[in-house]
Design a protein around this motif. Structure first.
Motif, PDB file in Angstrom:
ATOM      1  N   VAL A 272       6.728   3.751   1.603  1.00 20.27           N
ATOM      2  CA  VAL A 272       7.121   2.489   0.878  1.00 20.27           C
ATOM      3  C   VAL A 272       7.698   3.036  -0.357  1.00 20.27           C
ATOM      4  N   GLU A 273       7.351   3.980  -1.008  1.00 24.40           N
ATOM      5  CA  GLU A 273       7.896   4.068  -2.353  1.00 24.40           C
ATOM      6  C   GLU A 273       9.175   4.188  -2.520  1.00 24.40           C
ATOM      7  N   PRO A 274      10.066   4.908  -1.710  1.00 26.81           N
ATOM      8  CA  PRO A 274      11.522   5.022  -2.055  1.00 26.81           C
ATOM      9  C   PRO A 274      12.152   3.742  -1.537  1.00 26.81           C
ATOM     10  N   LEU A 275      11.407   2.892  -1.006  1.00 26.64           N
ATOM     11  CA  LEU A 275      12.355   1.535  -0.765  1.00 26.64           C
ATOM     12  C   LEU A 275      12.938   0.987  -2.120  1.00 26.64           C
ATOM     13  N   SER A 276      13.926   0.109  -2.179  1.00 27.06           N
ATOM     14  CA  SER A 276      14.596  -0.424  -3.242  1.00 27.06           C
ATOM     15  C   SER A 276      13.721  -1.853  -3.358  1.00 27.06           C
ATOM     16  N   GLY A 277      13.988  -2.289  -4.549  1.00 23.15           N
ATOM     17  CA  GLY A 277      13.128  -3.460  -4.908  1.00 23.15           C
ATOM     18  C   GLY A 277      13.226  -4.588  -3.955  1.00 23.15           C
ATOM     19  N   GLY A 278      14.409  -4.999  -3.352  1.00 18.96           N
ATOM     20  CA  GLY A 278      14.781  -5.903  -2.450  1.00 18.96           C
ATOM     21  C   GLY A 278      13.929  -5.611  -1.319  1.00 18.96           C
TER      22      GLY A 278
ATOM     23  N   ASP B 111       0.822  -1.190  -0.021  1.00 19.03           N
ATOM     24  CA  ASP B 111       0.016   0.055  -0.074  1.00 19.03           C
ATOM     25  C   ASP B 111       0.859   1.301   0.005  1.00 19.03           C
ATOM     26  N   ALA B 112       1.030   1.811  -1.035  1.00 18.08           N
ATOM     27  CA  ALA B 112       2.001   3.084  -1.423  1.00 18.08           C
ATOM     28  C   ALA B 112       1.530   4.246  -0.439  1.00 18.08           C
ATOM     29  N   GLU B 113       0.183   4.284  -0.261  1.00 17.40           N
ATOM     30  CA  GLU B 113      -0.110   5.243   0.690  1.00 17.40           C
ATOM     31  C   GLU B 113       0.090   5.194   2.143  1.00 17.40           C
ATOM     32  N   LEU B 114       0.598   4.191   2.794  1.00 21.39           N
ATOM     33  CA  LEU B 114       0.823   3.825   4.025  1.00 21.39           C
ATOM     34  C   LEU B 114       2.347   3.845   4.248  1.00 21.39           C
ATOM     35  N   THR B 115       2.628   3.857   5.619  1.00 19.44           N
ATOM     36  CA  THR B 115       4.097   3.565   5.663  1.00 19.44           C
ATOM     37  C   THR B 115       4.617   2.231   6.073  1.00 19.44           C
ATOM     38  N   VAL B 116       5.844   1.734   6.046  1.00 13.69           N
ATOM     39  CA  VAL B 116       6.050   0.471   6.191  1.00 13.69           C
ATOM     40  C   VAL B 116       5.535  -0.293   7.445  1.00 13.69           C
ATOM     41  N   ARG B 117       5.379   0.157   8.370  1.00 10.62           N
ATOM     42  CA  ARG B 117       4.765  -0.539   9.543  1.00 10.62           C
ATOM     43  C   ARG B 117       3.372  -0.678   9.478  1.00 10.62           C
ATOM     44  N   GLU B 118       2.721   0.631   8.926  1.00 10.59           N
ATOM     45  CA  GLU B 118       1.262   0.517   8.708  1.00 10.59           C
ATOM     46  C   GLU B 118       0.946  -0.463   7.745  1.00 10.59           C
ATOM     47  N   ASN B 119       1.694  -0.664   6.780  1.00  6.15           N
ATOM     48  CA  ASN B 119       1.416  -1.663   5.921  1.00  6.15           C
ATOM     49  C   ASN B 119       1.251  -3.116   6.317  1.00  6.15           C
ATOM     50  N   LEU B 120       1.851  -3.416   7.526  1.00 11.69           N
ATOM     51  CA  LEU B 120       1.636  -4.589   8.251  1.00 11.69           C
ATOM     52  C   LEU B 120       0.636  -4.775   9.420  1.00 11.69           C
ATOM     53  N   LEU B 121       0.369  -3.497   9.894  1.00 12.93           N
ATOM     54  CA  LEU B 121      -0.612  -3.116  10.792  1.00 12.93           C
ATOM     55  C   LEU B 121      -2.046  -3.319  10.089  1.00 12.93           C
ATOM     56  N   MET B 122      -2.131  -2.643   8.984  1.00 20.22           N
ATOM     57  CA  MET B 122      -3.403  -2.747   8.331  1.00 20.22           C
ATOM     58  C   MET B 122      -3.643  -3.942   7.929  1.00 20.22           C
ATOM     59  N   TYR B 123      -2.736  -4.773   7.162  1.00 16.87           N
ATOM     60  CA  TYR B 123      -2.870  -6.235   6.733  1.00 16.87           C
ATOM     61  C   TYR B 123      -3.358  -7.026   7.913  1.00 16.87           C
ATOM     62  N   ALA B 124      -2.957  -6.765   8.938  1.00 19.76           N
ATOM     63  CA  ALA B 124      -3.149  -7.604  10.172  1.00 19.76           C
ATOM     64  C   ALA B 124      -4.665  -7.276  10.593  1.00 19.76           C
ATOM     65  N   ARG B 125      -5.204  -5.866  10.263  1.00 21.21           N
ATOM     66  CA  ARG B 125      -6.739  -5.591  10.502  1.00 21.21           C
ATOM     67  C   ARG B 125      -7.603  -6.334   9.594  1.00 21.21           C
TER      68      ARG B 125
END
Lengths: 311, 262
Positions: free
Chosen positions: A137-143, A93-107
């Motif tokens: 999330v966007e600026p993270l590298s592919g890896g 989810d490009a509109e959420l942060t790294v940690r929020e991606n996990l928290l939201m997915y948990a939801r």
């Protein structure tokens, strides 16, 4: 944990059709608890369609499929609550942060706040992204995105993780980091299903694999079994000029068990590569280059289909 | 829909609210400026030219009173439609959020219901701010005026469901500019927003009365001004919007399913 006898995914005559096109043509396979099971094949072989059916995101056209003892046709939500999926193309989810991606997915899995937070932090550590928790999330590298996607697939503590080409598009260093994490995951007892068109990935990660080509399974076994069954121990690769190639006319046939002619080189399947190279020299064939190597799954694929994996 | 289905849908709403946390200030400011600019420029400015109080064209109301509720309904339609175009197509194809969500226990009905809840929330905030601004101009007659908010939400949802259905069939955003140019803008102008439809030839008036915004405008204007002459046969308006929304939601569900679970 060694692979158990319990069958986690069971497919018989599993078929996927899109209109007139058959993407997966009556394949049979069993994935057992605790093993890393691979689908090896070129692009378009039907690997992703098979994955999508297992992940309940594509209805099966025909045949039989059970995932963790359940039927994807009628129990998709329950299956999905117990598996993790790493898709071929990252869909973070490009509109959420790294940690929020996990928290939201948990939801989405109905995992509550405190447990979700603890799990998110553990997983970020596991994929070595703890320091990037608050970043976009966007600026993270592919890896890094790939590792985050893997972390996200583990948020519900799944029994089965499905990875569709987990390292396609990554540079070698990033690939090795992903492999290492997946290896750790397997050590912890997770069952993995991995598709790949990289033979080295299949050899590194998979206990057992099937080779897919043109919607069908053409062979099945452990990487070592397959190499033993369909190849020799070593391969002598030679390059000769076109003029020389025209005069060969089977002069090398008796040097090797089998000779494969590729556009740019000849592959000689032999027990002992150095010995074979000497024999080639004895026949006074002028070589541009020569290389002795161990046989790989690439050779198995070539033998089975007459084509290379990455075209 | 049962509570069982609503809980997962609420998580889809929650995701949008998390994103909204970062942008809500600008969004509320926008919701505040739109009515302020319209009511000042067109209501007061143009209004002072077109009519004096007591003109029969506006059932005895000043132009700004007639105009305000109309723009409220039309603005809510626009926002609801916008939220159902690019953001939805993005989640289908560019950003693939729905693919990620469908790998969890969520299903297509939850995605759809969640997006509709989100549109409902957006229209709630927009119409509440709009109503507050109109209050500065002395337009609404409370307490009935408060019912304009559910009326606006109903209007927004009716549009949203059918536009999500349309979005599920799109590959690029090109279809949306056509939608805005040839559907939404004409509706904005010809649904009784700016002038009573009785000013138009009968045929055009009838055609306009078949569009959903016409019914939304009638409900909102009738409630804001507490005026039966504008409200008209309100159960009919409500029934029309509910039916329009239900057909839209049915189509949206089918088309999203076809697009996302192939």
């Amino acid at each position: 944990m060694p692979p158990g006898d319990e069958v986690l995914v069971h497919a018989r005559a599993l078929t996927k059709r899109f209109g007139d096109f058959t993407a997966v043509d009556a394949v049979d396979f069993d994935v057992r608890t605790g093993e890393a099971f691979g689908f090896l094949g070129p692009n378009g072989a039907g690997k992703t369609s098979t994955m999508r059916m297992i992940a309940c995101s594509s209805p099966i056209s025909d045949g039989e499929l059970s995932v963790i003892g359940m039927d994807p046709r009628s129990q998709a939500p329950r299956i999905k609550s117990r598996i993790g999926v790493v898709p071929q193309i990252d869909n973070l989810d490009a509109e959420l942060t790294v940690r929020e991606n996990l928290l939201m997915y948990a939801r989405y899995f109905d995992i509550a706040g405190e447990i979700a937070g603890r799990r998110a932090d553990e997983l970020l550590d596991f994929v070595q992204l703890g320091e990037r928790a608050g970043d976009q999330v966007e600026p993270l590298s592919g890896g890094m995105k790939r590792r985050l996607t893997i972390a996200r697939s583990l948020i519900n503590d799944p029994e089965l993780v499905i990875l569709d080409e987990p390292t396609t598009g990554l540079d070698p260093q990033a690939r090795h980091l992903v492999w290492e994490r997946l290896y750790r995951l397997k050590q912890r007892g997770a069952t993995l299903i991995i598709t790949t068109h990289y033979m080295d990935e299949a050899e590194q990660l998979c206990d057992r694999l099937v080779v897919m080509d043109k919607a069908k399974i053409v062979a099945e076994g452990s990487p070592r079994d397959l190499i033993q069954r369909y190849s020799t121990r070593e391969v002598l690769e030679i390059r000769v000029s076109d003029a020389v190639r025209a005069t060969l006319n089977g002069r090398l046939e008796d040097v090797a068990e089998r000779v494969e002619e590729l556009p740019d080189r000849l592959l000689l399947y032999v027990g002992d590569g150095e010995q074979a190279l000497e024999a080639v020299h004895d026949r006074q064939v002028p070589l541009e280059s020569a290389l002795v190597r161990r046989a790989t799954l690439e050779d198995v694929f070539l033998r089975l289909t007459g084509r290379t994996l990455i075209e | 829909m049962t509570v069982n289905a609503l809980a997962p849908a609420a998580r889809v709403l929650q995701r949008n609210l998390w994103v909204y946390r970062r942008t809500w200030r600008g969004s509320i400011l926008g919701s505040f400026l739109t009515p302020l600019l319209y009511l000042t420029a067109m209501g007061v400015g143009v209004g002072s030219l077109v009519t004096a109080a007591g003109s029969p064209a506006f059932e005895g109301y000043e132009f700004v009173h007639f105009l305000g509720p109309g723009i409220l309904a039309a603005t809510c339609m626009q926002s609801a439609v916008f939220e159902s175009t690019f953001p939805v197509l993005g989640k289908i194809s560019w950003r693939r959020n729905y693919e990620a969500m469908l790998a969890t226990p969520l299903g297509v009905p939850h995605l759809l219901a969640g997006e509709l809840l989100w549109v409902g929330f957006r229209v709630l905030t927009i119409s509440a701010v709009f109503l507050a601004v109109m209050t500065l101009f002395g337009i609404p007659r409370y307490p009935l005026a408060l019912l304009a908010i559910p009326a606006a939400i109903l209007t927004g949802l009716a549009f949203s469901a059918s536009v999500i259905a349309f979005a599920a069939t799109q590959r690029t955003g090109e279809g949306f500019s056509w939608l805005f140019r040839f559907v939404i803008n004409p509706l904005f102008l010809f649904s009784g927003t700016f002038f009573p439809l009785s000013q138009l030839p009968d045929a055009v008036e009838w055609a306009a009365a078949l569009t959903p915004l016409y019914h939304g405008v009638a409900l909102v204007r009738g409630t804001v001004l507490a005026e039966q002459a504008f409200l008209g046969p309100w159960p009919l308006h409500v029934a029309y919007l509910v039916a329009f929304g239900a057909v839209g939601a049915f189509l949206a569900h089918r088309l999203l399913k076809r697009r996302l679970l192939s």
